[in-house]
Scaffold this active site. Sequence first.
Site, PDB file in Angstrom:
ATOM      1  NE  ARG A  89      32.740  33.078  40.019  1.00 36.34           N
ATOM      2  CZ  ARG A  89      33.753  34.209  41.806  1.00 36.34           C
ATOM      3  NH1 ARG A  89      33.107  34.321  42.711  1.00 36.34           N
ATOM      4  NH2 ARG A  89      34.826  33.131  41.581  1.00 36.34           N
ATOM      5  CE  LYS A 128      49.775  40.075  51.496  1.00 42.95           C
ATOM      6  NZ  LYS A 128      48.145  39.255  51.777  1.00 42.95           N
ATOM      7  N   GLY A 179      40.629  35.760  39.856  1.00 45.07           N
ATOM      8  CA  GLY A 179      39.047  36.717  39.670  1.00 45.07           C
ATOM      9  C   GLY A 179      39.444  37.851  39.476  1.00 45.07           C
ATOM     10  N   GLY A 233      40.354  31.061  43.370  1.00 41.02           N
ATOM     11  CA  GLY A 233      41.437  29.781  44.385  1.00 41.02           C
ATOM     12  C   GLY A 233      41.302  28.376  43.431  1.00 41.02           C
TER      13      GLY A 233
HETATM   14  P1  ADP Z   1      43.891  37.496  40.924  1.00 42.12           P
HETATM   15  O1  ADP Z   1      42.829  37.627  41.943  1.00 42.12           O
HETATM   16  O2  ADP Z   1      43.570  37.442  38.911  1.00 42.12           O
HETATM   17  O3  ADP Z   1      44.507  36.485  41.620  1.00 42.12           O
HETATM   18  P2  ADP Z   1      45.337  39.253  42.300  1.00 42.12           P
HETATM   19  O4  ADP Z   1      43.934  39.263  43.839  1.00 42.12           O
HETATM   20  O5  ADP Z   1      46.297  38.392  43.387  1.00 42.12           O
HETATM   21  O6  ADP Z   1      44.796  38.615  41.347  1.00 42.12           O
HETATM   22  O7  ADP Z   1      45.692  39.931  42.850  1.00 42.12           O
HETATM   23  C1  ADP Z   1      45.053  41.456  42.235  1.00 42.12           C
HETATM   24  C2  ADP Z   1      45.057  42.800  42.796  1.00 42.12           C
HETATM   25  O8  ADP Z   1      46.760  42.934  42.714  1.00 42.12           O
HETATM   26  C3  ADP Z   1      44.758  44.061  41.781  1.00 42.12           C
HETATM   27  O9  ADP Z   1      43.421  44.502  43.137  1.00 42.12           O
HETATM   28  C4  ADP Z   1      45.749  45.268  41.250  1.00 42.12           C
HETATM   29  O10 ADP Z   1      45.724  46.050  42.188  1.00 42.12           O
HETATM   30  C5  ADP Z   1      46.665  44.864  43.383  1.00 42.12           C
HETATM   31  N1  ADP Z   1      48.276  44.851  42.381  1.00 42.12           N
HETATM   32  C6  ADP Z   1      48.227  44.565  40.744  1.00 42.12           C
HETATM   33  N2  ADP Z   1      49.953  45.148  40.912  1.00 42.12           N
HETATM   34  C7  ADP Z   1      50.511  46.010  41.820  1.00 42.12           C
HETATM   35  C8  ADP Z   1      51.390  47.485  42.654  1.00 42.12           C
HETATM   36  N3  ADP Z   1      51.911  47.371  41.760  1.00 42.12           N
HETATM   37  N4  ADP Z   1      51.235  47.548  44.102  1.00 42.12           N
HETATM   38  C9  ADP Z   1      50.142  47.294  44.272  1.00 42.12           C
HETATM   39  N5  ADP Z   1      48.644  46.410  43.819  1.00 42.12           N
HETATM   40  C10 ADP Z   1      49.507  45.752  42.829  1.00 42.12           C
HETATM   41 MG    MG Z   2      41.894  38.150  44.206  1.00 44.00          MG
END
Ligand code: ADP
Ligand code: MG
Length: 396
Positions: free
Chosen positions: A35, A200, A353, A377
């Site tokens: 960053r 989620k 992120g 976000g």
């Molecule tokens: P981003 O920051 O890219 O938007 P998120 O914060 O929504 O992504 O999700 C990232 C997290 O999701 C990671 O830490 C990863 O370990 C978790 N994750 C991915 N697949 C699974 C799974 N099948 N079960 C539990 N956690 C998961």
């Molecule tokens: Mg995240």
Amino acid sequence: MRTIDSLGDLDGKTVLVRSDFNVPLKDGVITDDGRIRAALPTIRRLLDAGAAVLISAHLGRPGGKVNPDFSLAPVATRLSELLGQPVVLADDVTGDSAKAVAADLKPGQVALLENVRFDARETSKVDTERQELAAEYAALADAYVSDGFGVVHRKQASVYDIAELLPSAAGELVFKEIDSLSKATDNPARPYVVILGGSKVSDKLGVIANLLSKADALLIGGGMAYTFLKAQGFEVGKSLLEEDQVETVKGYMETAKKNGVELVLPVDAVVAPEFAADAPATVVPASEIPEDQMGLDIGPASGELFAEYIMNAKTIAWNGPMGVFEFEAFANGTKAVAAALEATEAFTVVGGGDSAAAVRILGFDESKFSHISTGGGASLELLEGKTLPGIAILED
Ligand code: ADP
Ligand code: MG
């Protein structure tokens, strides 16, 4: 959106830049300076134009109180190294020290003000409180440049209110982010394929809903896939499941069908008895997840299927890892998607992120992606089709 050009001659002027210096720290050491690097083009450009550069930024969540654990001191040091010139750090946000630093600052020099989130007015819901802090910032400079892409979806004093008080413009980073992300969100070259993952469904409901009228195909992996599989009538064992979203997801599946959007779910999963790096991993069909196991990654056949969609697309947006990529045994699905994105000549954007971190941690070549967003976000809200306050305020 107004750009730095619109500010005219900046020679001898003091420009307040809002940057996103929310870097990961471990025992006071910056573990990823991405960053800070992303902020350099704007700072250099302003210095070249003969301006004095005063920077406001946030780090962590000190909760509106001074907390030395969240001081920008490590950032000032790293920024100074990267710029190859001194960077003074004021002791406070807009107080006596900030005023003295701003008054002493000469053209060609850079100074950093303390963490804006030491001041509760920054994130206040009361307009007048934010405006008061914004006025204190405005008194320190002649112009304002918004370059903290990670915060442009927030209506905060140093992001939004300040832009009403000084001649204001988007910095290089914010411009590049909006320019790239809007290529995917506004009028994408088709086929337009979106890959969603992460933990989620509920985090990304708005995005899914919006994409059901925009994308040609929506590929679902990560933890959220199990709520979709459940909605299709499959049992998902101990996998991450949001029972209360199953009905919503069923609705999405119907909308997808109606709109002719392909909703693509994993066909296999890598499962394990527990959430641990060394848990024994097995590949099973997505329809046969054992009761006592949890899905921690998409399986190899799903990885190939998703890669095929990516290779046939003209625009691809990716948000959210396909599995628990932090554990080596469950990183292959995320690797398969990242490898396809790296290989395709199509327009590729990565938001989120953890997804951006995955690209770096798993060793992919960032330069082979069209754009990797610095804002989780904010990029998500753009995919949702929302108007971002920090961008709207920079429009004419
Ligand atoms: P981003 O920051 O890219 O938007 P998120 O914060 O929504 O992504 O999700 C990232 C997290 O999701 C990671 O830490 C990863 O370990 C978790 N994750 C991915 N697949 C699974 C799974 N099948 N079960 C539990 N956690 C998961
Ligand atoms: Mg995240």
